[in-house]
Design a protein around this motif. Structure first.
Motif, short mmCIF file in Angstrom:
data_model
loop_
_atom_site.label_atom_id
_atom_site.label_comp_id
_atom_site.label_asym_id
_atom_site.label_seq_id
_atom_site.Cartn_x
_atom_site.Cartn_y
_atom_site.Cartn_z
N ASN A 446 0.84 -1.19 0.00
CA ASN A 446 0.00 0.00 0.00
C ASN A 446 0.88 1.24 0.00
OD1 ASN A 446 -3.03 -0.96 0.91
ND2 ASN A 446 -1.42 -2.30 1.69
N VAL A 447 0.61 2.17 -0.90
CA VAL A 447 1.31 3.44 -0.92
C VAL A 447 0.41 4.48 -0.26
CG1 VAL A 447 2.36 5.22 -2.37
CG2 VAL A 447 2.58 2.80 -3.00
N ASN A 448 0.89 5.09 0.80
CA ASN A 448 0.15 6.09 1.59
C ASN A 448 -1.11 5.52 2.22
OD1 ASN A 448 2.11 8.02 1.05
ND2 ASN A 448 1.05 8.79 -0.77
N GLU A 449 -1.04 4.28 2.62
CA GLU A 449 -2.08 3.60 3.40
C GLU A 449 -1.42 2.39 4.04
OE1 GLU A 449 -4.78 2.89 5.54
OE2 GLU A 449 -5.48 4.48 4.21
N GLY A 450 -2.04 1.89 5.11
CA GLY A 450 -1.43 0.77 5.82
C GLY A 450 -1.77 -0.58 5.23
N TYR A 451 -3.06 -0.86 5.08
CA TYR A 451 -3.50 -2.14 4.53
C TYR A 451 -4.84 -2.05 3.80
CZ TYR A 451 -6.52 -2.28 8.68
OH TYR A 451 -7.45 -1.97 9.64
N ALA A 452 -5.64 -1.04 4.14
CA ALA A 452 -7.03 -1.03 3.66
C ALA A 452 -7.15 -0.82 2.17
CB ALA A 452 -7.82 0.05 4.40
N ALA A 453 -6.22 -0.08 1.55
CA ALA A 453 -6.33 0.20 0.12
C ALA A 453 -6.25 -1.08 -0.70
CB ALA A 453 -5.24 1.18 -0.32
#
Length: 524
Positions: A446-453
């Protein structure tokens, strides 16, 4: 911790429809029983019947009969059941949120992540399954003369073993594509969170799912789990890497396929050009959602030396302001661990690290004053390779922070693990972030997110590399793995052999010339 808002006393859990739900467990007339308890308080939740290996065999017998009729129905009809489930899930979400919280101890916003995930899965496969499963024309051996098509058939009965940490998303979330593909399911949810799966079965039946198509058995993992695998036509397992290896060996001995989502020691990389406020906020979600009991949560954080202190200041301020509570409202940031075993493992990792020179920047202690299984969100520094918390999966609210100066170095350090499930990169230059992501040994980045994207992108595959597992959920592979591919080839005019009047040598020369011509003109 300096600023924890908490309830004065743990909230009593809501009244749950236990008696109605437990009737759906496949168990004998006079089964042994097990009592589950609420992590928030330790109070009894449900008295559950336990299944035996003989009960598992009975469940498969019923499922096989139901599956034959189900597979004859068009894909669109099968999918429609789960589009209706989508609507009822959203309309009745308070019911299932209460159950998830009672069984897991997570806060309401983290329980809602499971509702959201299942709704996305229902909608995705409800709309896309026909396209994923349709008969497809494939290139034949001889252009024009050979017609080849690929047909998808259901495996039969899928054995599904689901874990306690995400009891809705990782139970019916996998059952949805399996059943839309035409299979029946025999599921063994974790006993602690069995009511969640039973609620989903109850609602799915209301939505038109045939009786007996989805069977649920409950019992001790080492007893009931192997029985589920022993009868399955395909196995879907989510859990620890150690148990996953055993499942894979048992499935391989029977020559049946398996998909396994296992452990992780996931890394987050903060580059010097990152938006530090956004990264710090995202890191709280990435590390402490569901009290860190999430296979894709971040346990290792690498922060560039140029911004290390500034990032830590922002991150620690947010961690120390988190609200821990044992309640059913929306105003808490983190809940409880789910079991005494998890609490002991988290405590062992932190205590050992502290004793061997690691610095606890915040947290680092259990909080029985809030609830029996609470542990503070914890940030560690100066963690070294000899510490268990450095390499082993903690599966709790603990993250270790490491400075770095060189991108090649941090890629090597992030990849220095047997696992490969999830990773996170933070930078204002998203093109650079995507390039760095491709260098990381992880099934999702994920780029600029932890896991949700990545996890929330239901059309994209999700799974692990290395010790994090085999196969993928979501996307086309998330449904076709539950099918057998069959090729039906029809030959016309001439056989694929020397025709009458032509010698084998002439036939070989003719084919050689044809192959050269087809390559020249780009025939695939």
């Amino acid at each position: 911790m300096t600023d924890i808002a908490r309830a004065a006393a743990p909230a009593a859990h809501p009244e749950l429809p236990v008696d109605r739900l437990v009737r759906r467990v496949v168990a004998g007339a006079v089964p042994t029983r097990v009592t589950t308890r609420a992590p928030f308080t330790g109070a009894a939740v449900a008295d559950l019947p336990e299944s035996t290996p003989e009960d598992v065999a009975t469940a498969y017998e019923r499922a096989r009969v139901a599956q034959q009729r189900w597979a004859e129905r068009p894909v669109g009809e099968r999918a429609a059941v789960f589009l209706r489930f989508h609507d009822r899930l959203l309309a009745r979400q308070d019911e299932i949120l209460d159950i998830i919280q009672t069984e897991t101890g997570k806060v309401r916003k983290h329980a809602f992540e499971e509702v959201l995930d299942v709704a996305l899965t229902c909608r995705h496969y409800g709309r896309r399954a026909r396209g994923y499963l349709r008969t497809r024309r494939r290139a034949g051996a001889l252009p024009v003369l050979t017609k080849a098509v690929e047909v998808r058939h259901p495996k039969g009965v899928v054995g599904l073993v689901s874990p306690w940490n995400y009891p809705l998303a990782l139970s019916i979330g996998d059952a949805i594509p399996a059943m839309i593909a035409g299979n029946a399911v025999v599921m063994k949810p974790d006993t602690q969170t069995a009511l969640t799966a039973l609620w989903a079965l109850d609602v799915a039946t209301e939505c038109g799912l045939p009786e007996d198509l989805w069977q649920i058995v409950i019992g001790d993992g080492p007893v009931v789990g192997p029985a589920v695998v022993a009868h399955a036509d395909y196995v879907c397992f989510t859990g620890s890497t150690r148990t996953g290896r055993q499942v894979a060996q048992q499935a391989a001995a029977r020559l049946v396929g398996a998909s396994l989502e296992l452990g992780g020691k996931n890394a987050m990389i903060v580059l010097p050009d990152a938006d530090l406020d956004r990264a710090a906020e995202g890191a709280v979600r990435a590390c402490f959602s569901s009290a860190g009991q999430l296979c894709v949560s971040i346990e290792r954080m690498f922060v560039h030396a140029d911004v290390h202190d500034q990032f830590l200041e922002r991150f620690l301020a947010r961690v120390e302001g988190m609200r821990l509570a044992a309640g059913y409202g929306w105003d808490a940031d983190m809940g409880s661990l789910t079991s005494r075993r998890q609490l002991e493992n988290v405590s062992r990792h932190v205590d050992q690290a502290r004793e061997n020179g690691a610095k606890v920047l915040t947290g680092g202690r259990a909080r029985p004053d809030i609830g029996p299984l609470f542990y503070e969100p914890t940030v560690l520094q100066d963690v070294t390779p000899g510490m268990a918390v450095c390499a082993e999966e903690t599966f709790g609210p603990v993250v270790s922070v490491y400075p770095f100066t060189d991108v090649d170095e941090v890629v090597e350090r992030a990849n220095a693990t047997a696992y490969g499930l999830n990773a996170s990169v933070w930078t204002r230059d998203t093109a650079r972030g995507a390039r760095l992501a491709r260098r990381l040994h992880a099934g999702s980045v994920n780029v600029n997110e932890g896991y949700a994207a990545s996890y929330g992108s239901a059309g994209a595959p999700m799974g692990g590399m290395g010790d994090s597992g085999l196969g993928r959920r979501h996307g086309v592979e998330g449904i076709t793995k539950f099918t057998e591919a069959q090729t039906v080839a029809t030959q016309r005019v001439i056989p694929i052999a020397a025709p009458f009047g032509m010698t084998d040598e002439q036939w070989a020369r003719s084919l050689t010339l044809s192959l050269r011509i087809m390559k020249t003109f780009g025939v695939r």
